[in-house]
Design an enzyme around this catalytic site. Structure first.
Site, mmCIF file in Angstrom:
data_model
loop_
_atom_site.group_PDB
_atom_site.id
_atom_site.type_symbol
_atom_site.label_atom_id
_atom_site.label_comp_id
_atom_site.label_asym_id
_atom_site.label_seq_id
_atom_site.Cartn_x
_atom_site.Cartn_y
_atom_site.Cartn_z
ATOM 1 N N GLY A 1 0.821 -1.216 0.000
ATOM 2 C CA GLY A 1 0.000 0.000 0.000
ATOM 3 C C GLY A 1 0.847 1.254 0.000
ATOM 4 O O GLY A 1 2.036 1.210 -0.303
ATOM 5 N N LEU B 1 0.418 3.635 -2.115
ATOM 6 C CA LEU B 1 0.773 3.462 -3.529
ATOM 7 C C LEU B 1 1.330 4.737 -4.174
ATOM 8 O O LEU B 1 0.882 5.839 -3.885
ATOM 9 C CB LEU B 1 -0.460 2.984 -4.305
ATOM 10 C CG LEU B 1 -1.064 1.657 -3.816
ATOM 11 C CD1 LEU B 1 -2.275 1.271 -4.674
ATOM 12 C CD2 LEU B 1 -0.042 0.523 -3.819
ATOM 13 N N HIS B 2 2.312 4.540 -5.018
ATOM 14 C CA HIS B 2 2.930 5.640 -5.756
ATOM 15 C C HIS B 2 3.145 5.183 -7.201
ATOM 16 O O HIS B 2 2.747 4.064 -7.565
ATOM 17 C CB HIS B 2 4.256 6.046 -5.101
ATOM 18 C CG HIS B 2 5.169 4.889 -4.816
ATOM 19 N ND1 HIS B 2 5.820 4.206 -5.800
ATOM 20 C CD2 HIS B 2 5.504 4.277 -3.650
ATOM 21 C CE1 HIS B 2 6.549 3.250 -5.271
ATOM 22 N NE2 HIS B 2 6.370 3.251 -3.958
ATOM 23 N N HIS C 1 4.424 1.599 -8.019
ATOM 24 C CA HIS C 1 3.398 0.550 -8.009
ATOM 25 C C HIS C 1 2.562 0.621 -9.291
ATOM 26 O O HIS C 1 2.223 -0.394 -9.900
ATOM 27 C CB HIS C 1 2.460 0.721 -6.813
ATOM 28 C CG HIS C 1 3.139 0.614 -5.474
ATOM 29 N ND1 HIS C 1 3.279 1.686 -4.630
ATOM 30 C CD2 HIS C 1 3.709 -0.442 -4.840
ATOM 31 C CE1 HIS C 1 3.902 1.305 -3.527
ATOM 32 N NE2 HIS C 1 4.185 0.019 -3.627
ATOM 33 N N GLY D 1 8.948 -5.374 -8.687
ATOM 34 C CA GLY D 1 9.815 -4.262 -9.069
ATOM 35 C C GLY D 1 11.289 -4.564 -8.880
ATOM 36 O O GLY D 1 11.683 -5.163 -7.878
ATOM 37 N N ASP E 1 13.380 -3.761 -5.626
ATOM 38 C CA ASP E 1 13.709 -4.759 -4.600
ATOM 39 C C ASP E 1 14.326 -5.976 -5.299
ATOM 40 O O ASP E 1 13.728 -7.052 -5.344
ATOM 41 C CB ASP E 1 12.439 -5.132 -3.832
ATOM 42 C CG ASP E 1 11.835 -3.933 -3.142
ATOM 43 O OD1 ASP E 1 12.324 -3.558 -2.079
ATOM 44 O OD2 ASP E 1 10.889 -3.329 -3.701
ATOM 45 N N GLN F 1 14.646 -9.201 -3.479
ATOM 46 C CA GLN F 1 13.321 -9.796 -3.259
ATOM 47 C C GLN F 1 12.841 -10.574 -4.484
ATOM 48 O O GLN F 1 12.247 -11.650 -4.362
ATOM 49 C CB GLN F 1 12.327 -8.683 -2.919
ATOM 50 C CG GLN F 1 10.900 -9.128 -2.757
ATOM 51 C CD GLN F 1 10.024 -8.033 -2.188
ATOM 52 O OE1 GLN F 1 9.966 -7.847 -0.994
ATOM 53 N NE2 GLN F 1 9.348 -7.288 -3.053
ATOM 54 N N SER G 1 7.426 4.036 -0.687
ATOM 55 C CA SER G 1 6.394 4.467 0.265
ATOM 56 C C SER G 1 7.034 5.150 1.466
ATOM 57 O O SER G 1 6.409 5.952 2.149
ATOM 58 C CB SER G 1 5.587 3.260 0.739
ATOM 59 O OG SER G 1 5.080 2.571 -0.372
HETATM 60 P P1 AMP Z 1 5.937 -2.518 -1.699
HETATM 61 O O1 AMP Z 1 4.581 -1.929 -1.550
HETATM 62 O O2 AMP Z 1 7.041 -1.613 -1.258
HETATM 63 O O3 AMP Z 1 6.034 -3.904 -1.135
HETATM 64 O O4 AMP Z 1 6.160 -2.690 -3.262
HETATM 65 C C1 AMP Z 1 5.289 -3.470 -4.036
HETATM 66 C C2 AMP Z 1 5.933 -3.745 -5.359
HETATM 67 O O5 AMP Z 1 6.209 -2.516 -6.021
HETATM 68 C C3 AMP Z 1 7.278 -4.485 -5.228
HETATM 69 O O6 AMP Z 1 7.388 -5.447 -6.247
HETATM 70 C C4 AMP Z 1 8.274 -3.365 -5.392
HETATM 71 O O7 AMP Z 1 9.528 -3.800 -5.882
HETATM 72 C C5 AMP Z 1 7.568 -2.486 -6.411
HETATM 73 N N1 AMP Z 1 8.096 -1.122 -6.349
HETATM 74 C C6 AMP Z 1 8.237 -0.346 -5.245
HETATM 75 N N2 AMP Z 1 8.811 0.816 -5.567
HETATM 76 C C7 AMP Z 1 9.053 0.777 -6.899
HETATM 77 C C8 AMP Z 1 9.646 1.698 -7.820
HETATM 78 N N3 AMP Z 1 10.108 2.873 -7.451
HETATM 79 N N4 AMP Z 1 9.713 1.315 -9.124
HETATM 80 C C9 AMP Z 1 9.247 0.107 -9.531
HETATM 81 N N5 AMP Z 1 8.681 -0.803 -8.703
HETATM 82 C C10 AMP Z 1 8.586 -0.468 -7.408
#
Ligand code: AMP
Length: 282
Positions: free
Chosen positions: A31, A33-34, A37, A149, A152, A155, A188
Site C-alpha cells: 500500500g 501506492l505511488h 506501483h 519491481g 527490490d 526480493q 512508500s
Molecule cells: P511494496 O509496496 O514496497 O512492497 O512494493 C510493491 C511492489 O512494487 C514491489 O514489487 C516493489 O519492488 C515495487 N516497487 C516499489 N517501488 C518501486 C519503484 N520505485 N519502481 C518500480 N517498482 C517499485
C-alpha cells in the site's frame, strides 16, 4: 475496478476468470501506492487480461516493530489511485484471513545465503516473512504472471527461488525502477523524509550512477570506497552497504571479470529511514 476484502468473494471472482480463460496478472503491495506501483499495474495490463493488486501490510516481514507501526497506511487514497489505473480488483485481505492459524512461520523456506546477505544482514527473518505472505497470496489469487519491481532486486530473486521450490505455476516479470525527477527511487517510505533529508536523498542514486559510468575503467574496490566515502560525507547520510554483486547469486564481486552480469546495490540510512536502490551494470 472492484474492491474485495473477503476471501470467498475473491475465490468466486477467480473461478469466473479461470472459466473464461482469462490470464491473471498480480501485483502484491504494502500500500501507500505511488507511481512505482502504478508502473507495475500498467505493465501487467499489457501482459494479462485481468489485473489484481493486493494491499496488505504484512506483519511477518517487519523485523522492526516500530517500522511496522510507522509504515504509511493510505487505503482510501490507494483505492482512488487504483480506480484511475487499468486495475480490475483491489484485494485487501485482513491479517486473520491471510493468517488463519496465527502468524508463526511453521515451514521455513530454504533460501540459502541469499536471505542472509545485503538486506538480510540488517533485516533478519524479513525474507522468510516475504515468502510466507507471497506464497499465501499466490494461492489465493492464482495468477499467471506475478509483477515485481527491480527496486527490490534481492526480493525478486528470493521470490523466484521460493516459487521454483514450491513449484508454483506462475511466471515472474521484473519491472524497471521508477524514480522522482531528481533520481530518488520512488518508495512508500519517502513520505517520511523531512525536507532536508529529501534534498540529499537522491545522493544514493547519483553515486550509483557515477559508479556505473566508471565501471570497468576503475577497479571495483576503488569505486566502492569512493562511493562509501562520498555518501558518508553528507552528514544526514550513513551508508549501510554499497556492493557490486554477481546478478545471478548476489554474491559480492571484486573484479568485473568475476561475473557475466553485474548489479550494483546500495542501502543508506537517512535519520531513521532506510533507503535502497540498485543499478544493473552489465
Ligand atoms: P511494496 O509496496 O514496497 O512492497 O512494493 C510493491 C511492489 O512494487 C514491489 O514489487 C516493489 O519492488 C515495487 N516497487 C516499489 N517501488 C518501486 C519503484 N520505485 N519502481 C518500480 N517498482 C517499485
Amino acid at each position: 475496478m472492484i474492491h474485495i476484502s473477503q476471501l470467498n468473494e475473491l475465490n468466486s471472482f477467480i473461478i469466473n476468470c479461470k472459466a473464461e480463460g482469462k490470464k491473471i496478472g498480480f501485483v502484491p503491495t504494502l500500500g501507500a501506492l505511488h507511481d512505482g506501483h502504478m508502473s507495475l499495474i500498467r505493465k501487467a495490463s499489457e501482459k494479462a487480461d485481468v489485473i489484481i493488486c493486493s494491499i496488505f501490510v504484512n506483519p511477518t516481514q517487519f523485523d522492526d516493530k516500530e517500522d511496522l507501526k510507522k509504515y504509511p497506511r493510505t487505503i482510501t487514497k490507494d483505492i482512488e489511485k487504483l480506480r484511475a489505473e487499468p486495475c480490475d480488483v483491489c484485494f485487501t485481505p485482513s491479517v486473520e484471513e491471510v493468517y488463519p492459524n496465527g502468524m508463526k512461520i511453521t515451514k521455513s523456506y530454504q533460501l540459502g545465503r541469499l536471505e542472509h546477505i545485503l538486506e538480510g544482514e540488517t533485516r533478519p527473518g524479513h525474507y522468510q516473512g516475504v515468502c510466507q505472505v507471497v506464497e499465501r497470496l499466490l494461492k489465493m489469487v492464482q495468477p499467471d504472471v506475478l509483477f515485481l519491481g527491480q527496486k527490490d532486486f534481492q526480493q525478486v530473486m528470493i521470490l523466484s527461488k521460493m516459487i521454483e521450490q514450491r513449484e508454483i505455476p506462475v511466471q515472474v516479470e521484473m519491472c524497471p525502477i521508477i524514480r522522482e525527477h531528481d533520481g530518488l527511487a520512488r518508495s512508500s517510505r519517502n513520505v517520511r523524509l523531512t525536507d532536508d533529508e529529501r534534498l540529499v536523498s537522491n545522493q544514493l542514486y547519483k553515486t550509483l550512477l557515477k559508479c556505473k559510468e566508471s565501471a570497468k575503467k576503475i577497479e571495483i574496490t576503488k569505486l566502492k570506497t569512493w562511493a562509501e566515502v562520498n555518501l558518508n560525507l553528507e552528514p544526514l547520510i550513513t551508508v549501510d552497504y554499497i556492493r557490486f554483486c554477481d546478478a545471478k547469486t548476489l554474491e559480492e564481486i571484486y573484479d568485473f571479470e568475476d561475473a557475466e552480469h553485474v548489479v550494483l546495490l546500495g542501502a543508506i540510512f537517512i535519520g531513521q529511514i532506510r533507503l535502497i536502490d540498485n543499478l544493473i551494470i552489465c
